[in-house]
Design an enzyme around this catalytic site. Structure first.
Site, mmCIF file in Angstrom:
data_model
loop_
_atom_site.group_PDB
_atom_site.id
_atom_site.type_symbol
_atom_site.label_atom_id
_atom_site.label_comp_id
_atom_site.label_asym_id
_atom_site.label_seq_id
_atom_site.Cartn_x
_atom_site.Cartn_y
_atom_site.Cartn_z
ATOM 1 N N ASN A 6 2.126 -73.217 44.902
ATOM 2 C CA ASN A 6 3.228 -72.254 44.801
ATOM 3 C C ASN A 6 2.680 -70.999 44.130
ATOM 4 O OD1 ASN A 6 5.538 -70.823 44.193
ATOM 5 N ND2 ASN A 6 6.324 -72.308 42.707
ATOM 6 N N HIS A 80 13.457 -74.578 42.937
ATOM 7 C CA HIS A 80 12.470 -74.475 41.855
ATOM 8 C C HIS A 80 13.194 -74.109 40.558
ATOM 9 C CE1 HIS A 80 9.149 -73.098 39.408
ATOM 10 N NE2 HIS A 80 8.370 -73.804 40.201
ATOM 11 N N GLU A 82 12.559 -72.119 38.304
ATOM 12 C CA GLU A 82 12.671 -70.676 38.032
ATOM 13 C C GLU A 82 13.830 -70.066 38.817
ATOM 14 O OE1 GLU A 82 8.558 -69.794 38.877
ATOM 15 O OE2 GLU A 82 7.980 -70.854 37.053
ATOM 16 N N GLU A 150 9.414 -81.715 38.530
ATOM 17 C CA GLU A 150 8.740 -80.710 37.714
ATOM 18 C C GLU A 150 9.469 -80.578 36.380
ATOM 19 O OE1 GLU A 150 6.310 -77.806 40.225
ATOM 20 O OE2 GLU A 150 8.356 -77.063 40.220
ATOM 21 N N GLY A 156 3.833 -73.975 33.654
ATOM 22 C CA GLY A 156 3.183 -72.768 33.156
ATOM 23 C C GLY A 156 2.911 -72.789 31.660
ATOM 24 N N GLY A 208 0.011 -72.121 38.717
ATOM 25 C CA GLY A 208 -1.099 -71.273 38.272
ATOM 26 C C GLY A 208 -2.448 -71.638 38.873
HETATM 27 P P1 PGA Z 1 2.289 -74.539 36.974
HETATM 28 O O1 PGA Z 1 3.587 -74.345 37.898
HETATM 29 O O2 PGA Z 1 1.334 -75.400 37.753
HETATM 30 O O3 PGA Z 1 1.772 -73.157 36.741
HETATM 31 O O4 PGA Z 1 2.754 -75.204 35.713
HETATM 32 C C1 PGA Z 1 4.095 -75.394 38.671
HETATM 33 C C2 PGA Z 1 5.285 -74.926 39.449
HETATM 34 O O5 PGA Z 1 6.081 -74.145 38.936
HETATM 35 O O6 PGA Z 1 5.468 -75.322 40.621
#
Ligand code: PGA
Length: 224
Positions: A6, A80, A82, A150, A156, A208
């Site tokens: 992603n 997601h 976010e 997740e 992150g 990331g």
């Molecule tokens: P991350 O993000 O690997 O940067 O922790 C995962 C995601 O949000 O799908």
């Protein structure tokens, strides 16, 4: 086993260089909308980061499944954390996005996960149950649908769920909806193999670490 990258709101790596580095490794990339075409043309398995439930209409800022399919996009992420946290997406909206995308023939990665506060107060299973059941009630089990677990506190942050913690959450999710479950949250080349070795971890959703070709390829290799 699916390893999906992603890219979020980053331009990400050069799609042709990534395609060459991946060789035959199974993979999915979810770039920003502006790079979808380039990723498809490079021969990458390409998903969008979101999709709307209507085919067209007055929905500023949204994109539909047929529009994505016209570019050669074959799937979409929905729900997601976010999107839920910063853009107010609800369980029902996420389920409607998943349902419409599946109906149009896209593959769907539907994301669920608890915050740190919810985990600390013992609410993890309640939160996961509500999120998973709302997808289940509209979509049921579907060959093109997978869930991504997740934990919001691991995204992150560099904090990864322990393999045992991920395994427990995945087994719980599967008890509600019998589908493959990907793990997401600070997956890196050095922790991927251990996470992916858990019996109920069926892949990874990588943020990331998917922006760097070498690290994404290493994680795809761990999953293959
Ligand atoms: P991350 O993000 O690997 O940067 O922790 C995962 C995601 O949000 O799908």
């Amino acid at each position: 086993m699916i390893v999906a990258g992603n890219w979020k709101m980053f331009d990400g790596p050069d799609p042709r260089a990534l395609r060459a580095a991946l060789g035959d490794l199974p993979h999915v990339v979810a770039p920003p909308y502006t790079r979808l075409r380039e990723c498809v043309e490079a021969g990458l398995t390409t998903y969008a980061q979101n999709v709307h439930w209507e085919n067209e209409g007055a929905f500023t800022g949204e994109i539909s499944a047929p529009m994505l399919q016209s570019l050669g996009v074959t799937g979409a992420i929905v729900g997601h954390s976010e999107r839920r946290l910063y853009f107010g997406e609800t369980d029902l909206g996420v389920a409607r996005r998943a349902h419409a995308a599946l109906g149009a023939g896209l593959a769907v990665i539907a994301c669920v996960g608890e915050t740190w506060e919810q985990r600390e107060s013992g609410d993890t299973e309640t939160v996961l149950r509500v999120q998973v059941e709302s997808v289940r009630d509209l979509c049921g089990t579907h060959d093109n649908l997978v869930i991504a677990y997740e934990p919001v506190w691991a995204i992150g942050t560099g904090k990864t769920a322990t393999p045992d913690l991920a395994q427990d959450a995945h087994a719980f999710i599967k008890s509600l909806l019998d589908l493959p479950v990907l793990y997401g949250g600070s997956v890196k080349p050095d922790n991927a193999a251990e996470l992916l070795a858990q019996p109920d971890v069926d892949g990874a959703l990588v943020g990331g670490a998917s922006l760097d070709i070498d690290s994404f390829v290493a994680i795809c290799r761990a999953g293959s």
